[in-house]
Design a protein around this motif. Structure first.
Motif, short mmCIF file in Angstrom:
data_model
loop_
_atom_site.label_atom_id
_atom_site.label_comp_id
_atom_site.label_asym_id
_atom_site.label_seq_id
_atom_site.Cartn_x
_atom_site.Cartn_y
_atom_site.Cartn_z
N TRP A 158 -21.06 23.38 49.54
CA TRP A 158 -22.43 23.53 49.07
C TRP A 158 -23.43 23.20 50.19
O TRP A 158 -24.38 23.95 50.43
CB TRP A 158 -22.68 22.64 47.86
N ASP A 159 -23.19 22.10 50.86
CA ASP A 159 -24.10 21.69 51.93
C ASP A 159 -24.13 22.70 53.07
O ASP A 159 -25.19 22.98 53.65
CB ASP A 159 -23.69 20.32 52.47
N ALA A 160 -22.98 23.28 53.38
CA ALA A 160 -22.88 24.21 54.51
C ALA A 160 -23.52 25.55 54.21
O ALA A 160 -24.11 26.19 55.10
CB ALA A 160 -21.42 24.40 54.90
N PHE A 161 -23.44 26.02 52.96
CA PHE A 161 -23.89 27.37 52.65
C PHE A 161 -25.16 27.44 51.81
O PHE A 161 -25.83 28.48 51.79
CB PHE A 161 -22.77 28.14 51.95
N TYR A 162 -25.52 26.38 51.11
CA TYR A 162 -26.72 26.39 50.28
C TYR A 162 -27.69 25.27 50.67
O TYR A 162 -28.84 25.51 50.98
CB TYR A 162 -26.34 26.26 48.79
N GLY A 163 -27.23 24.04 50.60
CA GLY A 163 -28.09 22.91 50.87
C GLY A 163 -28.87 22.49 49.64
O GLY A 163 -28.91 23.18 48.62
N VAL A 193 -21.11 31.50 36.16
CA VAL A 193 -20.72 32.89 36.37
C VAL A 193 -20.51 33.14 37.86
O VAL A 193 -21.31 32.69 38.68
CB VAL A 193 -21.81 33.84 35.82
N PRO A 194 -19.45 33.84 38.25
CA PRO A 194 -19.20 34.09 39.68
C PRO A 194 -20.30 34.94 40.32
O PRO A 194 -21.03 35.67 39.64
CB PRO A 194 -17.88 34.86 39.68
N GLY A 195 -20.37 34.87 41.65
CA GLY A 195 -21.20 35.82 42.38
C GLY A 195 -20.62 37.22 42.27
O GLY A 195 -19.40 37.40 42.11
N CYS A 196 -21.47 38.23 42.35
CA CYS A 196 -21.01 39.60 42.14
C CYS A 196 -20.03 40.05 43.22
O CYS A 196 -18.97 40.64 42.92
CB CYS A 196 -22.19 40.56 42.05
N ASN A 197 -20.34 39.77 44.49
CA ASN A 197 -19.41 40.11 45.57
C ASN A 197 -18.11 39.33 45.42
O ASN A 197 -17.02 39.84 45.72
CB ASN A 197 -20.04 39.80 46.92
N ARG A 227 -23.19 33.42 51.57
CA ARG A 227 -22.96 32.30 50.65
C ARG A 227 -21.81 32.50 49.68
O ARG A 227 -21.37 31.54 49.03
CB ARG A 227 -24.25 32.01 49.87
N HIS A 228 -21.32 33.72 49.55
CA HIS A 228 -20.20 33.95 48.63
C HIS A 228 -18.84 33.63 49.26
O HIS A 228 -17.83 33.59 48.56
CB HIS A 228 -20.22 35.39 48.14
N SER A 262 -8.22 32.38 55.22
CA SER A 262 -9.08 32.82 56.31
C SER A 262 -9.63 34.19 55.94
O SER A 262 -8.86 35.14 55.73
CB SER A 262 -8.30 32.90 57.62
N LEU A 263 -10.94 34.29 55.83
CA LEU A 263 -11.57 35.51 55.33
C LEU A 263 -12.71 35.94 56.24
O LEU A 263 -13.63 35.16 56.52
CB LEU A 263 -12.12 35.28 53.92
N SER A 264 -12.66 37.20 56.70
CA SER A 264 -13.79 37.83 57.37
C SER A 264 -14.48 38.73 56.35
O SER A 264 -13.87 39.66 55.83
CB SER A 264 -13.31 38.65 58.56
N PHE A 265 -15.75 38.42 56.07
CA PHE A 265 -16.47 39.07 54.96
C PHE A 265 -17.77 39.66 55.48
O PHE A 265 -18.60 38.93 56.05
CB PHE A 265 -16.75 37.99 53.90
N THR A 266 -17.95 40.97 55.30
CA THR A 266 -19.16 41.62 55.77
C THR A 266 -19.74 42.52 54.68
O THR A 266 -19.14 43.54 54.33
CB THR A 266 -18.89 42.48 57.02
N PRO A 267 -20.90 42.17 54.11
CA PRO A 267 -21.56 43.05 53.15
C PRO A 267 -22.49 44.04 53.85
O PRO A 267 -23.07 43.71 54.90
CB PRO A 267 -22.35 42.08 52.28
N VAL A 268 -22.61 45.21 53.28
CA VAL A 268 -23.46 46.25 53.84
C VAL A 268 -24.36 46.77 52.72
O VAL A 268 -23.87 47.26 51.69
CB VAL A 268 -22.64 47.41 54.43
N LEU A 269 -25.65 46.67 52.92
CA LEU A 269 -26.62 47.18 51.95
C LEU A 269 -26.69 48.69 52.07
O LEU A 269 -26.88 49.24 53.16
CB LEU A 269 -27.99 46.56 52.23
#
Length: 347
Positions: free
Chosen positions: A109-114, A148-152, A212-213, A230-237
């Motif tokens: 939480w601290d690392a991704f949201y604060g 509820v989970p995040g959509c991604n 953040r997901h 270990s996850l590499s995650f890239t969203p594209v709008l």
């Protein structure tokens, strides 16, 4: 007697989608809708498509307005649900569609949201496999606080979790690239979401492991049986209003065959809302629009030694509002599918 319902954050996309689905739910009655800057307006002023709820006016998002209902859905930005929910009665079913109660690890939480961490609630992804146990569904019965989970997160988790649970893929080399519709960014005015900016273009964002997901996906896959992830995650709008198309790949475990892979994803055979396509077929994002479904295609890249999963869902339905209602149904002892659309909208 229907359960009385309040929806906080009703003027946004997620709140509007909750109201669209709740309006035809036979066991829920929407009594109260709240907003922040739109408080005082008629609901139809901000959601003119919700004609059956024309009698409602947006009220301030305050604890005393929300208290007294059987069910409260929170469709608020992260950081806004925790303190509000803490002031609601313990016997009220509170379903948070935001991020405030998803993460179990304070460091994540601290690392991704604060900001203040309000703890984790029962997780609202019924189909999630739990290593050495049942599915997450079993933990939702009787719950009074649901995250509820995040959509991604839903798209990537559902795509990969059966392979993790069955041990047919390696969790230390996961890659996910997602095409994401603009409604996932919320309804607030943002320059990069203007039609002239996004039409005819695709734009990556949160590149390099900062989305953040990511910790939530890792949390889920550990629950499914991964020792570490270990996850590499890239969203594209991309220029579509709704939808997610997630392409997630993983290295095959040693000795795994194509038959083993198909068997692993047969985990979903009895799930009402998660459907695996026949071998060689893959979903389009449009296949899930308007429905509470996650549609998955599974293939093997023999040359690379990787499983490839393609998952399509509507970010506002199975990705948010539909998942919230599905989880609420389970918490209240209602049939899980009540009030939720299986069929999408086309064209």
């Amino acid at each position: 007697m229907p359960f009385s319902v309040a929806v906080a954050g009703a003027s946004g996309y997620a709140g509007g989608e909750l109201l669209r689905l709740l309006s035809s739910h036979p066991d829920f009655s929407v009594q109260t809708v709240t907003a922040h800057s739109n408080a005082g307006q008629h609901l139809l002023d901000v959601h003119p498509h919700l004609r059956s709820l024309a009698h409602l006016t947006l009220q301030p998002t305050e604890p005393d307005v929300l208290a007294g209902h059987d069910v409260v859905f929170l469709a608020l930005p992260h950081g806004h649900s925790g303190a509000l929910a803490a002031q609601l009665p313990d016997d009220t079913l509170v379903v948070d569609a935001g991020a405030d109660h998803r993460l179990e690890d304070l460091a994540d939480w601290d690392a991704f949201y604060g900001g203040e961490h309000h703890g984790s609630w029962t997780y609202g992804l019924p189909e999630l496999p739990l290593a050495g146990a049942d599915r997450q569904r079993s933990l939702l019965a009787g719950a009074r606080r649901i995250a509820v989970p995040g959509c991604n997160v839903t798209a990537v988790t559902l795509g990969l979790a059966p392979g993790i649970a069955a041990g047919v893929i390696q969790p230390d080399d996961l890659v996910a690239v997602l095409a994401v519709g603009t409604s996932g960014a919320g309804r607030s005015l943002k320059a990069n979401l203007l039609a002239s900016e996004i039409n005819g273009s695709a734009a990556p964002y949160a590149v390099g492991g900062v989305h953040r997901h990511i910790p939530e996906i890792r949390q889920n896959l550990r629950k499914a049986g991964a020792a570490s992830v270990s996850l590499s995650f890239t969203p594209v709008l991309v220029p579509m209003s709704r939808g997610i198309l997630s392409t997630a790949t993983a290295r095959l475990a040693d000795g795994v065959t194509a038959a083993d892979v198909r068997q692993a994803w047969s985990y979903y055979d009895d799930e009402p809302f998660v459907h695996v396509y026949p071998e060689g077929s893959y979903p389009k994002s449009a296949d899930a629009v308007g429905a509470n479904t996650a549609l998955i295609g599974v293939g093997i890249d023999e040359a690379a030694g990787r499983v490839v999963t393609v998952t399509a869902l509507d970010n506002l339905v199975k990705g948010t509002a539909g998942a919230a209602i599905q989880s609420a149904n389970l918490a209240l002892g209602l049939p899980e599918t009540t009030g939720l659309p299986l069929d999408g909208v086309a064209p």
